[in-house]
Design an enzyme around this catalytic site. Structure first.
Site, PDB file in Angstrom:
ATOM      1  N   LYS A  97      -3.902  -1.829  16.167  1.00 15.51           N
ATOM      2  CA  LYS A  97      -4.451  -0.776  15.573  1.00 15.51           C
ATOM      3  C   LYS A  97      -5.290   0.132  16.176  1.00 15.51           C
ATOM      4  CE  LYS A  97      -2.808  -1.958  11.107  1.00 15.51           C
ATOM      5  NZ  LYS A  97      -1.546  -1.174  10.735  1.00 15.51           N
TER       6      LYS A  97
ATOM      7  N   TYR B 198      -7.262 -12.162  13.382  1.00 15.43           N
ATOM      8  CA  TYR B 198      -6.474 -10.482  13.397  1.00 15.43           C
ATOM      9  C   TYR B 198      -5.969  -9.972  14.947  1.00 15.43           C
ATOM     10  CZ  TYR B 198      -5.222  -5.770  11.474  1.00 15.43           C
ATOM     11  OH  TYR B 198      -4.520  -4.955  11.319  1.00 15.43           O
TER      12      TYR B 198
ATOM     13  N   ASP C  67      14.766  -0.264  10.402  1.00 15.05           N
ATOM     14  CA  ASP C  67      14.116  -1.002  11.048  1.00 15.05           C
ATOM     15  C   ASP C  67      13.455  -0.236  12.129  1.00 15.05           C
ATOM     16  OD1 ASP C  67      13.166  -2.859  13.198  1.00 15.05           O
ATOM     17  OD2 ASP C  67      14.278  -4.719  12.170  1.00 15.05           O
ATOM     18  N   VAL C  68      12.081  -0.159  12.073  1.00 16.18           N
ATOM     19  CA  VAL C  68      11.299   0.868  13.078  1.00 16.18           C
ATOM     20  C   VAL C  68      11.615   0.446  14.671  1.00 16.18           C
ATOM     21  CG1 VAL C  68       9.851   1.543  11.387  1.00 16.18           C
ATOM     22  CG2 VAL C  68       9.139  -0.150  12.878  1.00 16.18           C
TER      23      VAL C  68
ATOM     24  N   ILE D  47       0.971  -1.204  -0.033  1.00 17.02           N
ATOM     25  CA  ILE D  47       0.096   0.082   0.029  1.00 17.02           C
ATOM     26  C   ILE D  47       0.774   1.244  -0.036  1.00 17.02           C
ATOM     27  CG2 ILE D  47      -1.801   1.482   1.209  1.00 17.02           C
ATOM     28  CD1 ILE D  47      -2.950  -1.384   2.260  1.00 17.02           C
TER      29      ILE D  47
ATOM     30  N   THR E 142      -1.771  -8.096  -0.041  1.00 18.62           N
ATOM     31  CA  THR E 142      -0.693  -7.708  -0.319  1.00 18.62           C
ATOM     32  C   THR E 142       0.258  -8.674   0.541  1.00 18.62           C
ATOM     33  OG1 THR E 142      -0.812  -6.577   1.921  1.00 18.62           O
ATOM     34  CG2 THR E 142      -1.317  -5.366   0.088  1.00 18.62           C
ATOM     35  N   LEU E 143       1.603  -8.404   0.807  1.00 20.62           N
ATOM     36  CA  LEU E 143       2.313  -9.263   1.390  1.00 20.62           C
ATOM     37  C   LEU E 143       1.979  -9.463   2.921  1.00 20.62           C
ATOM     38  CD1 LEU E 143       5.116 -10.966   1.054  1.00 20.62           C
ATOM     39  CD2 LEU E 143       6.272  -9.033   1.888  1.00 20.62           C
TER      40      LEU E 143
END
Ligand code: NAD
Ligand code: IMJ
Length: 257
Positions: free
Chosen positions: A164, A157, A64-65, A20, A195-196
């Site tokens: 989130k 999830y 890398d965050v 995205i 997506t991945l």
């Protein structure tokens, strides 16, 4: 119209052409923005280099965050190369795979820590790094990516839903924290996209079908739709919007049944 001519932005979360973050990067570049892309590690450098060839002189920076050192280096390089920053797209999320298949009640302390660190705390850390560079330009815009699993329950999830929820609350607190510097902070809540980050999730095809059947628009969300919304929220046309979670999900969230 090239409304972003002369602006500079930072994009995190590009892993491949289906990311995205890449859809948003392309929409921004099309409007004239100069971009820096971060990549998670050497494993993804080849992919990102190949994509970057489609852009005009992008900066490619490892980040890398979970590393404060790498985050600091990113903003030092951006200050040196761009001299400031107009916008930032945060597109990173991760939970250890086993947390997305076990019953939620089995969530481990470490799985919770990692999911919240990569997927929520990183927005705060990256925003702190970006803010002085944006303030130097008289303001800026920050956008992150979220999912409806923050307030509704979706099978598997799990801890990502909790992450989130923390991310969306962080958007509101950051909007207040950075608003006085004319920095806006918003989230896009996208419908499911293959997506991945969706690969190998059991039942994902079924989830896409449920959205197609029930959403008011009777179709799935397209990458380009999220790309255009990202460009809008990161650009000048959304100057009055901050602290918002904007749904881009074919309207799925409005349905009761
Ligand atoms: P993606 O796999 O392309 O992107 C996820 C990115 O997170 C990757 O680029 C990966 O390298 C990065 N990342 C993970 N751990 C990291 C770390 N420690 N440091 C730096 N980067 C790290 O998948 P995507 O679907 O494009 O996901 C982007 C965002 O969109 C995520 O926040 C995801 O939760 C959100 N989202 C996805 C969907 C969907 O259905 N695909 C729907 C709504 C929201
Ligand atoms: C992911 C898992 C379960 C259900 C899901 C998803 N639904 C959607 C997603 C319904 C739409 C995709 N999504 C919104 C995400 O935020 C995905 C995050 C993610 C995916 C993985 C897969 C690989 C891995 N860790 C992950 N961590 C986060 O090892």
């Amino acid at each position: 119209m090239a409304t972003l001519n002369g602006t500079c932005g930072l994009i995190t979360g590009v892993a491949n052409k289906r990311s995205i973050a890449w859809a948003i990067a392309k929409a921004l570049a099309r409007d004239g923005a100069r971009l820096a892309l971060t990549y998670q590690g050497e494993r993804l450098l080849d992919n990102v280099q190949e994509l970057a060839a489609e852009l005009d002189r992008p900066l490619l920076l490892p980040c890398d965050v979970t590393s404060d050192i790498q985050i600091a280096e990113v903003f030092q390089t951006i200050e040196r190369e761009f001299g400031g920053l107009d916008f930032m797209l945060h597109g990173t999320a991760f939970a250890p795979r086993e947390e997305l298949s076990r019953p939620f009640v089995e969530t481990s302390r470490e799985g919770f820590r990692v999911a919240l660190d990569v997927s929520a705390y990183s927005l705060i850390a990256m925003s702190r790094g970006a803010a002085p560079l944006m303030a130097a330009r008289g303001g800026g815009a920050i956008v992150t990516l979220t999912y409806l699993g923050s307030d509704r329950v979706f099978p598997n999830y799990n801890v990502m839903g909790v992450a989130k929820a923390a991310l969306e609350a962080s958007v509101r607190y950051l909007a207040d924290s950075l608003g006085p510097q004319n920095i806006r902070v918003n989230a896009i809540s996208a419908g499911p996209i293959k997506t991945l980050a969706a690969s190998g999730i059991s039942g994902f095809g079924g989830i896409l079908q449920v959205y197609r059947d029930r959403a008011p628009l009777r179709r799935n969300t397209e990458l380009e739709e999220v790309g255009e919304t990202g460009r809008f929220l990161l650009g000048p046309e959304s100057s009055g919007i901050t602290g918002e979670v904007l749904m881009v999900d074919s309207g799925y969230h409005v349905m009761g049944l």
